[in-house]
Design a protein around this motif. Structure first.
Motif, PDB file in Angstrom:
ATOM      1  N   LYS A 135      28.838  54.269  49.424  1.00 51.54           N
ATOM      2  CA  LYS A 135      28.717  53.020  48.680  1.00 51.54           C
ATOM      3  C   LYS A 135      29.490  53.063  47.366  1.00 51.54           C
ATOM      4  N   CYS A 136      29.546  54.236  46.751  1.00 53.11           N
ATOM      5  CA  CYS A 136      30.233  54.378  45.463  1.00 53.11           C
ATOM      6  C   CYS A 136      31.730  54.093  45.584  1.00 53.11           C
ATOM      7  N   THR A 137      32.292  54.253  46.754  1.00 51.22           N
ATOM      8  CA  THR A 137      33.737  54.141  46.937  1.00 51.22           C
ATOM      9  C   THR A 137      34.219  52.696  47.076  1.00 51.22           C
ATOM     10  N   TYR A 138      33.280  51.748  47.253  1.00 51.20           N
ATOM     11  CA  TYR A 138      33.727  50.369  47.430  1.00 51.20           C
ATOM     12  C   TYR A 138      32.923  49.352  46.616  1.00 51.20           C
ATOM     13  N   ASP A 139      31.774  49.738  46.053  1.00 55.10           N
ATOM     14  CA  ASP A 139      30.904  48.782  45.370  1.00 55.10           C
ATOM     15  C   ASP A 139      30.700  49.209  43.919  1.00 55.10           C
ATOM     16  N   VAL A 140      31.009  48.311  42.985  1.00 55.16           N
ATOM     17  CA  VAL A 140      30.878  48.623  41.562  1.00 55.16           C
ATOM     18  C   VAL A 140      29.409  48.550  41.156  1.00 55.16           C
ATOM     19  N   PRO A 141      28.835  49.621  40.600  1.00 55.27           N
ATOM     20  CA  PRO A 141      27.425  49.580  40.200  1.00 55.27           C
ATOM     21  C   PRO A 141      27.233  48.746  38.936  1.00 55.27           C
ATOM     22  N   PRO A 142      26.219  47.894  38.897  1.00 56.39           N
ATOM     23  CA  PRO A 142      25.936  47.134  37.676  1.00 56.39           C
ATOM     24  C   PRO A 142      25.205  47.999  36.665  1.00 56.39           C
ATOM     25  N   LEU A 143      25.192  47.551  35.402  1.00 59.13           N
ATOM     26  CA  LEU A 143      24.370  48.212  34.395  1.00 59.13           C
ATOM     27  C   LEU A 143      22.911  47.839  34.665  1.00 59.13           C
ATOM     28  N   GLU A 144      22.135  48.802  35.096  1.00 58.30           N
ATOM     29  CA  GLU A 144      20.754  48.552  35.503  1.00 58.30           C
ATOM     30  C   GLU A 144      19.791  49.029  34.422  1.00 58.30           C
ATOM     31  N   ASP A 145      18.775  48.219  34.154  1.00 58.37           N
ATOM     32  CA  ASP A 145      17.756  48.583  33.186  1.00 58.37           C
ATOM     33  C   ASP A 145      16.789  49.576  33.813  1.00 58.37           C
ATOM     34  N   VAL A 146      16.719  50.771  33.224  1.00 60.26           N
ATOM     35  CA  VAL A 146      15.830  51.824  33.725  1.00 60.26           C
ATOM     36  C   VAL A 146      14.913  52.229  32.574  1.00 60.26           C
ATOM     37  N   GLY A 147      13.774  51.584  32.486  1.00 58.29           N
ATOM     38  CA  GLY A 147      12.820  51.916  31.432  1.00 58.29           C
ATOM     39  C   GLY A 147      13.364  51.715  30.033  1.00 58.29           C
ATOM     40  N   GLY A 148      14.100  50.625  29.814  1.00 57.45           N
ATOM     41  CA  GLY A 148      14.660  50.348  28.494  1.00 57.45           C
ATOM     42  C   GLY A 148      16.024  50.957  28.255  1.00 57.45           C
ATOM     43  N   ARG A 149      16.516  51.721  29.226  1.00 58.54           N
ATOM     44  CA  ARG A 149      17.863  52.276  29.154  1.00 58.54           C
ATOM     45  C   ARG A 149      18.738  51.572  30.174  1.00 58.54           C
ATOM     46  N   LEU A 150      20.048  51.610  29.952  1.00 56.39           N
ATOM     47  CA  LEU A 150      20.978  50.995  30.893  1.00 56.39           C
ATOM     48  C   LEU A 150      21.867  52.072  31.493  1.00 56.39           C
ATOM     49  N   VAL A 151      22.041  52.019  32.820  1.00 55.18           N
ATOM     50  CA  VAL A 151      22.906  52.984  33.495  1.00 55.18           C
ATOM     51  C   VAL A 151      23.607  52.287  34.656  1.00 55.18           C
ATOM     52  N   ALA A 152      24.891  52.603  34.825  1.00 58.99           N
ATOM     53  CA  ALA A 152      25.688  52.036  35.913  1.00 58.99           C
ATOM     54  C   ALA A 152      25.969  53.139  36.924  1.00 58.99           C
ATOM     55  N   CYS A 153      25.018  53.372  37.815  1.00 59.47           N
ATOM     56  CA  CYS A 153      25.164  54.427  38.818  1.00 59.47           C
ATOM     57  C   CYS A 153      24.242  54.115  39.986  1.00 59.47           C
ATOM     58  N   TRP A 154      24.795  54.185  41.195  1.00 60.61           N
ATOM     59  CA  TRP A 154      23.973  53.947  42.378  1.00 60.61           C
ATOM     60  C   TRP A 154      23.007  55.104  42.640  1.00 60.61           C
ATOM     61  N   ASN A 155      23.333  56.280  42.144  1.00 60.35           N
ATOM     62  CA  ASN A 155      22.580  57.479  42.525  1.00 60.35           C
ATOM     63  C   ASN A 155      21.930  58.187  41.343  1.00 60.35           C
ATOM     64  N   TYR A 156      21.592  57.439  40.283  1.00 56.75           N
ATOM     65  CA  TYR A 156      21.027  58.097  39.101  1.00 56.75           C
ATOM     66  C   TYR A 156      19.704  58.782  39.410  1.00 56.75           C
ATOM     67  N   LYS A 157      18.983  58.304  40.411  1.00 56.57           N
ATOM     68  CA  LYS A 157      17.701  58.948  40.781  1.00 56.57           C
ATOM     69  C   LYS A 157      17.945  60.348  41.329  1.00 56.57           C
ATOM     70  N   ASN A 158      19.022  60.531  42.064  1.00 50.42           N
ATOM     71  CA  ASN A 158      19.360  61.868  42.571  1.00 50.42           C
ATOM     72  C   ASN A 158      19.744  62.805  41.425  1.00 50.42           C
ATOM     73  N   LEU A 159      20.365  62.230  40.391  1.00 50.66           N
ATOM     74  CA  LEU A 159      20.746  63.037  39.229  1.00 50.66           C
ATOM     75  C   LEU A 159      19.504  63.564  38.527  1.00 50.66           C
ATOM     76  N   GLN A 160      18.462  62.717  38.433  1.00 52.39           N
ATOM     77  CA  GLN A 160      17.229  63.115  37.762  1.00 52.39           C
ATOM     78  C   GLN A 160      16.524  64.263  38.498  1.00 52.39           C
ATOM     79  N   LYS A 161      16.695  64.290  39.824  1.00 52.86           N
ATOM     80  CA  LYS A 161      16.042  65.323  40.617  1.00 52.86           C
ATOM     81  C   LYS A 161      16.824  66.636  40.624  1.00 52.86           C
ATOM     82  N   ALA A 162      18.100  66.571  40.223  1.00 58.10           N
ATOM     83  CA  ALA A 162      18.964  67.770  40.317  1.00 58.10           C
ATOM     84  C   ALA A 162      18.567  68.819  39.284  1.00 58.10           C
TER      85      ALA A 162
END
Length: 326
Positions: free
Chosen positions: A299-326
């Motif tokens: 999905k990352c190779t064709y779809d631009v991630p929006p800036l998503e509100d995550v608990g008052g923070r903004l992040v543009a990543c489809w897989n930020y949840k995987n980053l948190q688990k790493a």
């Protein structure tokens, strides 16, 4: 922090250059809010668009599209990008800049007094005595000896010249100051003096800063909020402590892992990014960071991630949840 009044809104700001007939996006749909009295740090690799953003906000260069909304004292809102002539001159005093190079940013043919007072000479109604008093007062606030103001810039050190630049930016009592790599040309001990001076002035005058820097340690020290940019886009925006303790974007994680640590015994797992920053005239499809990202999916190779509100923070990543688990 949340109770502070918004003084500036940047909405969908874009700056486009052209390589032949092909557009090159130095800024791509950037939106931020700036509150009175806070310092927003902007970080990222060279070419990410942070200086372009600062100069577009101050109208040092003209944005291609978008809005820069100034909130006035009477409760109104003015689009700074649409102002011209006398209206522009009237509101330009609200946003000033401190430049990176304390040598090149000062006219060598002008005395320090003339450099600091120059903005006042373009505003009618000031007498010579009023101008002298204003210059003497602000020189004292930034640590300059008023008896030396008739000298020329070459007679001053790099740190003193940057103090001259700070005094010039303050003379019109602006609401917002854009600090474009304001300490990067100075040695470390002088950097600390200038950073502490900026903090003191912020507290005394209620100033608001947009602080652009390559130095993560400096940004962490002075900033209330941090914006991380990559190839003209914002990829993460967060309160400073939250971002440094728990970065949500893989690019932010890589930047923080590369920052020097004051404790030589403190070990950090350095994240090595593959490849180089993409050519902005031919950016990759989808997420611009995906060619260098170890968490990328199809999905990352064709779809631009929006800036998503995550608990008052903004992040543009489809897989930020995987980053948190790493």
């Amino acid at each position: 922090m949340n109770s502070r009044q918004i003084i500036l809104e940047v909405k969908n700001l874009t700056k486009t250059y052209f390589s032949g007939k092909k557009p090159v996006y130095a800024l791509n749909d950037v939106s931020i809010e700036v509150k009175q009295g806070e310092t927003i740090g902007i970080v990222g690799e060279s070419g990410c668009g942070k200086t372009t953003l600062g100069r577009c906000i101050a109208r040092g260069i003209e944005a291609s599209s978008g809005q820069i909304l100034l909130h006035t004292e009477d409760g109104g809102v003015v689009d700074f990008l649409q102002l011209k002539g006398a209206m522009l001159r009237n509101y330009r005093r609200e946003i000033q800049m401190i430049f990176q190079d304390p040598y090149a940013s000062l006219d060598p043919r002008m005395t320090v007094f003339d450099i600091i007072s120059e903005p006042l000479t373009y505003k009618s109604g000031y007498t010579k005595d009023e101008i002298k008093k204003a210059v003497d007062d602000i020189a004292g606030k930034v640590g300059l000896n008023k008896n030396l103001l008739r000298r020329y810039p070459h007679a001053f050190s790099g740190g003193q010249r940057q103090r001259i630049g700070i005094a010039r930016s303050l003379i019109l009592q602006p609401k917002l100051i854009v600090c474009d790599e304001a300490v990067s040309a100075l040695d470390v001990s002088i950097q600390a003096q200038i950073i502490n001076l900026l903090k003191e002035l912020r507290d005394e005058y209620g100033l608001t800063y947009i602080f652009i820097s390559h130095s993560l340690s400096v940004v962490r020290y002075i900033s209330d909020k941090v914006i991380v940019m990559y190839l003209g886009r914002i990829v993460e925006m967060s309160e400073t402590d939250s971002l440094f303790v728990n970065p949500l974007h893989p690019y932010t994680q890589a930047l923080l892992s590369a920052a020097p640590q004051p404790d030589p015994d403190y070990k950090v797992n350095r994240i090595m990014l593959n490849g180089e920053v993409p050519n902005p005239s031919n950016p990759p499809l989808g997420c611009h960071f995906h060619p260098r990202c170890r968490y990328k999916t199809a999905k990352c190779t064709y779809d631009v991630p929006p800036l998503e509100d995550v608990g008052g923070r903004l992040v543009a990543c489809w897989n930020y949840k995987n980053l948190q688990k790493a």
